[in-house]
Design a protein around this motif. Sequence first.
Motif, PDB file in Angstrom:
ATOM      1  N   MET A   1      11.318  -7.533   1.455  1.00  0.00           N
ATOM      2  CA  MET A   1      10.344  -8.208   0.408  1.00  0.00           C
ATOM      3  C   MET A   1      10.718  -8.028  -1.139  1.00  0.00           C
ATOM      4  O   MET A   1      11.098  -7.093  -1.567  1.00  0.00           O
ATOM      5  N   LYS A   2      10.546  -8.936  -1.617  1.00  0.00           N
ATOM      6  CA  LYS A   2      10.575  -9.041  -3.201  1.00  0.00           C
ATOM      7  C   LYS A   2       9.460 -10.094  -3.849  1.00  0.00           C
ATOM      8  O   LYS A   2       8.998 -10.962  -3.156  1.00  0.00           O
ATOM      9  N   PRO A   3       9.250  -9.554  -5.261  1.00  0.00           N
ATOM     10  CA  PRO A   3       8.135 -10.805  -5.856  1.00  0.00           C
ATOM     11  C   PRO A   3       8.683 -12.040  -5.650  1.00  0.00           C
ATOM     12  O   PRO A   3       9.741 -12.605  -5.680  1.00  0.00           O
ATOM     13  N   GLY A   4       7.663 -12.680  -5.408  1.00  0.00           N
ATOM     14  CA  GLY A   4       8.115 -14.392  -5.233  1.00  0.00           C
ATOM     15  C   GLY A   4       8.167 -14.757  -3.826  1.00  0.00           C
ATOM     16  O   GLY A   4       8.000 -16.115  -3.261  1.00  0.00           O
ATOM     17  N   ASP A   5       8.227 -14.068  -2.860  1.00  0.00           N
ATOM     18  CA  ASP A   5       8.415 -14.027  -1.374  1.00  0.00           C
ATOM     19  C   ASP A   5       7.146 -14.541  -0.842  1.00  0.00           C
ATOM     20  O   ASP A   5       6.144 -13.980  -1.125  1.00  0.00           O
ATOM     21  N   LYS A   6       7.381 -15.442   0.073  1.00  0.00           N
ATOM     22  CA  LYS A   6       6.069 -15.984   0.930  1.00  0.00           C
ATOM     23  C   LYS A   6       5.925 -15.051   2.096  1.00  0.00           C
ATOM     24  O   LYS A   6       7.032 -14.714   2.885  1.00  0.00           O
ATOM     25  N   VAL A   7       4.894 -14.658   2.192  1.00  0.00           N
ATOM     26  CA  VAL A   7       4.316 -13.678   3.567  1.00  0.00           C
ATOM     27  C   VAL A   7       3.278 -14.139   4.190  1.00  0.00           C
ATOM     28  O   VAL A   7       2.323 -14.913   3.609  1.00  0.00           O
ATOM     29  N   ILE A   8       3.183 -13.514   5.471  1.00  0.00           N
ATOM     30  CA  ILE A   8       1.898 -13.897   6.290  1.00  0.00           C
ATOM     31  C   ILE A   8       1.365 -12.794   6.541  1.00  0.00           C
ATOM     32  O   ILE A   8       1.864 -11.449   6.662  1.00  0.00           O
ATOM     33  N   CYS A   9      -0.117 -12.496   6.481  1.00  0.00           N
ATOM     34  CA  CYS A   9      -0.593 -11.489   6.897  1.00  0.00           C
ATOM     35  C   CYS A   9      -0.732 -11.245   8.440  1.00  0.00           C
ATOM     36  O   CYS A   9      -1.296 -12.066   9.181  1.00  0.00           O
ATOM     37  N   ILE A  10      -0.159 -10.320   8.926  1.00  0.00           N
ATOM     38  CA  ILE A  10      -0.152  -9.939  10.165  1.00  0.00           C
ATOM     39  C   ILE A  10      -1.287  -8.931  10.917  1.00  0.00           C
ATOM     40  O   ILE A  10      -1.551  -8.730  12.195  1.00  0.00           O
ATOM     41  N   ASN A  11      -2.059  -8.269   9.924  1.00  0.00           N
ATOM     42  CA  ASN A  11      -2.856  -7.258  10.343  1.00  0.00           C
ATOM     43  C   ASN A  11      -3.733  -7.074   9.072  1.00  0.00           C
ATOM     44  O   ASN A  11      -3.413  -6.382   7.935  1.00  0.00           O
ATOM     45  N   ASP A  12      -5.044  -7.394   9.319  1.00  0.00           N
ATOM     46  CA  ASP A  12      -5.888  -7.194   8.308  1.00  0.00           C
ATOM     47  C   ASP A  12      -7.333  -6.278   8.675  1.00  0.00           C
ATOM     48  O   ASP A  12      -8.286  -6.156   8.298  1.00  0.00           O
ATOM     49  N   ARG A  13      -6.829  -5.629   9.839  1.00  0.00           N
ATOM     50  CA  ARG A  13      -7.801  -4.579  10.346  1.00  0.00           C
ATOM     51  C   ARG A  13      -7.942  -3.243   9.547  1.00  0.00           C
ATOM     52  O   ARG A  13      -7.099  -2.670   8.816  1.00  0.00           O
ATOM     53  N   ILE A  14      -9.253  -2.787   9.513  1.00  0.00           N
ATOM     54  CA  ILE A  14      -9.620  -1.717   8.853  1.00  0.00           C
ATOM     55  C   ILE A  14     -10.032  -0.697   9.817  1.00  0.00           C
ATOM     56  O   ILE A  14     -11.026  -0.663  10.695  1.00  0.00           O
ATOM     57  N   ASP A  15      -9.340   0.548   9.613  1.00  0.00           N
ATOM     58  CA  ASP A  15      -9.802   1.653  10.746  1.00  0.00           C
ATOM     59  C   ASP A  15     -11.260   2.093  10.068  1.00  0.00           C
ATOM     60  O   ASP A  15     -11.585   2.144   8.984  1.00  0.00           O
ATOM     61  N   PRO A  16     -12.144   2.196  11.191  1.00  0.00           N
ATOM     62  CA  PRO A  16     -13.555   2.612  10.934  1.00  0.00           C
ATOM     63  C   PRO A  16     -13.581   3.773  10.173  1.00  0.00           C
ATOM     64  O   PRO A  16     -14.442   3.745   9.072  1.00  0.00           O
ATOM     65  N   GLU A  17     -12.873   4.846  10.145  1.00  0.00           N
ATOM     66  CA  GLU A  17     -13.054   6.127   9.560  1.00  0.00           C
ATOM     67  C   GLU A  17     -12.599   5.863   7.841  1.00  0.00           C
ATOM     68  O   GLU A  17     -12.893   6.377   6.972  1.00  0.00           O
ATOM     69  N   LYS A  18     -11.858   4.527   7.629  1.00  0.00           N
ATOM     70  CA  LYS A  18     -11.558   4.281   6.297  1.00  0.00           C
ATOM     71  C   LYS A  18     -12.301   3.102   5.679  1.00  0.00           C
ATOM     72  O   LYS A  18     -12.063   2.901   4.410  1.00  0.00           O
ATOM     73  N   SER A  19     -13.314   2.577   6.369  1.00  0.00           N
ATOM     74  CA  SER A  19     -13.956   1.394   5.944  1.00  0.00           C
ATOM     75  C   SER A  19     -14.715   1.477   4.591  1.00  0.00           C
ATOM     76  O   SER A  19     -14.570   0.875   3.876  1.00  0.00           O
ATOM     77  N   GLU A  20     -15.310   2.632   4.567  1.00  0.00           N
ATOM     78  CA  GLU A  20     -16.101   3.196   3.191  1.00  0.00           C
ATOM     79  C   GLU A  20     -14.965   3.095   2.054  1.00  0.00           C
ATOM     80  O   GLU A  20     -15.433   2.239   0.955  1.00  0.00           O
ATOM     81  N   GLU A  21     -14.057   3.666   2.231  1.00  0.00           N
ATOM     82  CA  GLU A  21     -13.038   3.908   1.321  1.00  0.00           C
ATOM     83  C   GLU A  21     -12.529   2.382   0.698  1.00  0.00           C
ATOM     84  O   GLU A  21     -12.302   1.986  -0.334  1.00  0.00           O
TER      85      GLU A  21
END
Length: 112
Positions: free
Chosen positions: A1-21
């Motif tokens: 990957m490099k600047p300008g590349d098109k990407v798709i988000c494959i994981n937007d999950r947030i671990d419950p332990e890190k949710s507040e942070e």
Amino acid sequence: MKPGDKVICINDRIDPEKSEEIRRDFEIWITKDKEYTIREILDNNGIVTGVLLEEVHNFPKFFKLINRFQEPAFAQWRFRKLNYASQPAEALSEVDELVEAEQAEKQQVRVK
């Protein structure tokens, strides 16, 4: 990957332990299956490679782990690079030309 590349988000999950942070550091979060454009890639002192996106801008924060202020970056593993043709209109016209040439060739064979 490099600047300008098109990407798709494959994981937007947030671990419950890190949710507040995460909620404290990111005003805007990413969305699974949404396309983005890489704006910058950050090494983060070798801890985890992060990406900044053209479509998402968050306020810089101070991160103790890397001892500096920076815009919070999304982990690179959350994305997959898309392999679009760089110039889709040209690619389509090339396909049309090939189809037309093939049809003309078939016409010539019938005439002979």
